[in-house]
Design a protein around this motif. Structure first.
Motif, PDB file in Angstrom:
ATOM      1  N   LEU A 167       7.892  83.150  -4.729  1.00 52.94           N
ATOM      2  CA  LEU A 167       7.924  81.811  -3.807  1.00 52.94           C
ATOM      3  C   LEU A 167       8.534  81.748  -2.581  1.00 52.94           C
ATOM      4  O   LEU A 167       8.187  81.175  -1.558  1.00 52.94           O
ATOM      5  CB  LEU A 167       9.096  81.062  -4.723  1.00 52.94           C
ATOM      6  CG  LEU A 167       8.252  80.199  -6.109  1.00 52.94           C
ATOM      7  CD1 LEU A 167       9.515  79.635  -6.640  1.00 52.94           C
ATOM      8  CD2 LEU A 167       7.146  79.380  -5.569  1.00 52.94           C
ATOM      9  N   TYR A 190      12.991  73.621  -5.496  1.00 50.87           N
ATOM     10  CA  TYR A 190      11.604  73.201  -5.347  1.00 50.87           C
ATOM     11  C   TYR A 190      11.375  71.777  -5.465  1.00 50.87           C
ATOM     12  O   TYR A 190      10.525  71.408  -4.681  1.00 50.87           O
ATOM     13  CB  TYR A 190      10.921  73.905  -6.679  1.00 50.87           C
ATOM     14  CG  TYR A 190       9.335  73.755  -6.754  1.00 50.87           C
ATOM     15  CD1 TYR A 190       8.695  74.526  -5.960  1.00 50.87           C
ATOM     16  CD2 TYR A 190       8.853  72.554  -7.466  1.00 50.87           C
ATOM     17  CE1 TYR A 190       7.167  74.264  -5.935  1.00 50.87           C
ATOM     18  CE2 TYR A 190       7.530  72.530  -7.399  1.00 50.87           C
ATOM     19  CZ  TYR A 190       6.856  73.386  -6.630  1.00 50.87           C
ATOM     20  OH  TYR A 190       5.563  72.999  -6.872  1.00 50.87           O
ATOM     21  N   SER A 220      11.904  70.563  -1.606  1.00 42.19           N
ATOM     22  CA  SER A 220      10.647  70.978  -0.895  1.00 42.19           C
ATOM     23  C   SER A 220       9.634  70.145  -1.042  1.00 42.19           C
ATOM     24  O   SER A 220       8.878  70.030  -0.180  1.00 42.19           O
ATOM     25  CB  SER A 220      10.601  72.615  -1.040  1.00 42.19           C
ATOM     26  OG  SER A 220       9.719  72.693  -2.199  1.00 42.19           O
ATOM     27  N   ALA A 265       7.516  66.963  -9.361  1.00 40.88           N
ATOM     28  CA  ALA A 265       8.036  68.364  -9.291  1.00 40.88           C
ATOM     29  C   ALA A 265       9.388  68.206 -10.327  1.00 40.88           C
ATOM     30  O   ALA A 265       9.625  69.069 -11.143  1.00 40.88           O
ATOM     31  CB  ALA A 265       8.394  68.777  -7.973  1.00 40.88           C
ATOM     32  N   THR A 279       6.200  80.611   0.712  1.00 35.71           N
ATOM     33  CA  THR A 279       7.021  79.540   1.547  1.00 35.71           C
ATOM     34  C   THR A 279       7.031  79.794   2.934  1.00 35.71           C
ATOM     35  O   THR A 279       6.799  79.015   3.923  1.00 35.71           O
ATOM     36  CB  THR A 279       8.632  79.203   0.978  1.00 35.71           C
ATOM     37  OG1 THR A 279       8.405  78.876  -0.417  1.00 35.71           O
ATOM     38  CG2 THR A 279       9.000  78.236   1.835  1.00 35.71           C
ATOM     39  N   ILE A 329       8.893  78.006 -12.488  1.00 37.72           N
ATOM     40  CA  ILE A 329      10.247  78.270 -12.299  1.00 37.72           C
ATOM     41  C   ILE A 329      11.307  78.254 -13.288  1.00 37.72           C
ATOM     42  O   ILE A 329      11.978  79.000 -13.430  1.00 37.72           O
ATOM     43  CB  ILE A 329      10.742  77.076 -11.090  1.00 37.72           C
ATOM     44  CG1 ILE A 329       9.846  77.486  -9.717  1.00 37.72           C
ATOM     45  CG2 ILE A 329      11.931  76.957 -10.758  1.00 37.72           C
ATOM     46  CD1 ILE A 329      10.001  76.439  -8.679  1.00 37.72           C
ATOM     47  N   SER A 344       3.716  75.167 -10.745  1.00 33.93           N
ATOM     48  CA  SER A 344       4.834  75.844  -9.898  1.00 33.93           C
ATOM     49  C   SER A 344       6.235  75.491 -10.709  1.00 33.93           C
ATOM     50  O   SER A 344       7.184  76.461 -10.759  1.00 33.93           O
ATOM     51  CB  SER A 344       4.835  75.631  -8.423  1.00 33.93           C
ATOM     52  OG  SER A 344       3.520  75.980  -8.090  1.00 33.93           O
ATOM     53  N   ALA A 345       6.584  74.201 -10.855  1.00 26.95           N
ATOM     54  CA  ALA A 345       7.634  73.832 -11.266  1.00 26.95           C
ATOM     55  C   ALA A 345       8.279  74.547 -12.828  1.00 26.95           C
ATOM     56  O   ALA A 345       9.202  74.820 -13.029  1.00 26.95           O
ATOM     57  CB  ALA A 345       7.727  72.445 -11.400  1.00 26.95           C
ATOM     58  N   PHE A 397      15.224  80.707  -2.179  1.00 26.16           N
ATOM     59  CA  PHE A 397      14.461  81.572  -3.226  1.00 26.16           C
ATOM     60  C   PHE A 397      14.746  83.146  -3.274  1.00 26.16           C
ATOM     61  O   PHE A 397      14.877  83.493  -4.343  1.00 26.16           O
ATOM     62  CB  PHE A 397      12.967  81.320  -2.973  1.00 26.16           C
ATOM     63  CG  PHE A 397      12.572  79.752  -3.505  1.00 26.16           C
ATOM     64  CD1 PHE A 397      13.091  79.084  -4.485  1.00 26.16           C
ATOM     65  CD2 PHE A 397      11.590  79.065  -2.425  1.00 26.16           C
ATOM     66  CE1 PHE A 397      12.635  77.791  -4.801  1.00 26.16           C
ATOM     67  CE2 PHE A 397      11.285  77.743  -2.797  1.00 26.16           C
ATOM     68  CZ  PHE A 397      11.888  77.240  -3.954  1.00 26.16           C
ATOM     69  N   CYS A 457       9.618  70.542 -13.620  1.00 28.30           N
ATOM     70  CA  CYS A 457      11.137  71.456 -13.795  1.00 28.30           C
ATOM     71  C   CYS A 457      11.742  70.943 -15.355  1.00 28.30           C
ATOM     72  O   CYS A 457      11.872  71.718 -16.031  1.00 28.30           O
ATOM     73  CB  CYS A 457      11.840  71.143 -12.838  1.00 28.30           C
ATOM     74  SG  CYS A 457      11.495  71.803 -11.300  1.00 28.30           S
ATOM     75  N   THR A 461      17.127  76.819  -8.520  1.00 31.56           N
ATOM     76  CA  THR A 461      15.572  76.915  -8.023  1.00 31.56           C
ATOM     77  C   THR A 461      14.711  75.689  -8.218  1.00 31.56           C
ATOM     78  O   THR A 461      14.010  75.294  -7.372  1.00 31.56           O
ATOM     79  CB  THR A 461      14.898  78.013  -8.738  1.00 31.56           C
ATOM     80  OG1 THR A 461      15.126  77.900 -10.168  1.00 31.56           O
ATOM     81  CG2 THR A 461      15.730  79.570  -8.400  1.00 31.56           C
TER      82      THR A 461
END
Length: 196
Positions: free
Chosen positions: A82, A22, A25, A38, A86, A114, A110-111, A186, A42, A18
């Motif tokens: 997600l 991410y 993207s 990102a 998306t 995840i 968001s990261a 996802f 993460c 994931t």
């Protein structure tokens, strides 16, 4: 620090999941800076797993089926969310050279979510780290190596995706399929996690 630890960690980090999806993207949609942000987000999302491991909370989570199931299904729900956004939010993955840059805060949040809602990380730390280290200090050091490798590998993935951005700009149809691919990925990861 052993070579076995480094090789196993590198394989675990480089295997697409994931966080990699991410970061890819973010690189495609918003460019190099967003992909590095990102990757940082993460990596930051690993910190709670490290803290849980070195303080013994991860072992408790591992021992409690109910606690693990709650975290697992929160992760599943977030992955499905997600996938949904998306597909629905065209601005998230539609590449526009004139578009305003993505909010760093939004990318990081968001990261972090995840990886925070990824129970596989906790299990990884519970099962993996004790084979190579015991005690607070050594576990923190090995966790720091894991985090550094995560950041570097994810940043490379993201910068590569960002370098392909101009080619994607010339082919809007490619972005439609990439958006579908990311959404399906996802969702598939969510289903896989639910069945774990």
């Amino acid at each position: 620090m052993s070579l076995a630890f480094l090789v196993t960690t590198l394989i675990a980090v480089a295997t697409p999941g994931t966080g990699v999806l991410y970061t890819l993207s973010a690189g495609l949609a918003h460019g190099r800076k967003a992909s590095v942000i990102a990757a940082f987000g993460c990596t930051l999302g690993i910190v709670p797993h490290v803290l849980a491991t070195v303080t013994g909370l991860a072992a408790l989570l591992h021992a409690s089926a109910l606690a693990f199931e709650i975290v697992k299904y929160l992760g599943v729900a977030y992955l499905v969310y997600l996938a949904w956004i998306t597909l629905r939010d065209k601005s998230e993955l539609v590449v526009d050279a004139e578009a305003a840059p993505a909010s760093a805060r939004r990318i990081v949040v968001s990261a972090v979510l995840i990886n925070l809602l990824n129970p596989k990380l906790t299990i990884f730390f519970v099962a993996f780290l004790p084979q190579f280290a015991t005690g607070f200090g050594p576990m923190v050091q090995l966790s720091a190596v894991f985090m550094a490798l995560t950041f570097l590998v994810f940043a490379v993935y993201g910068v590569f995706a960002a370098s392909m951005r101009d080619r994607v700009l010339a082919r809007p149809r490619v972005m439609v399929w990439l958006r579908r691919f990311f959404a399906a990925s996802f969702a598939a990861l969510g289903v896989k996690l639910a069945l774990t």
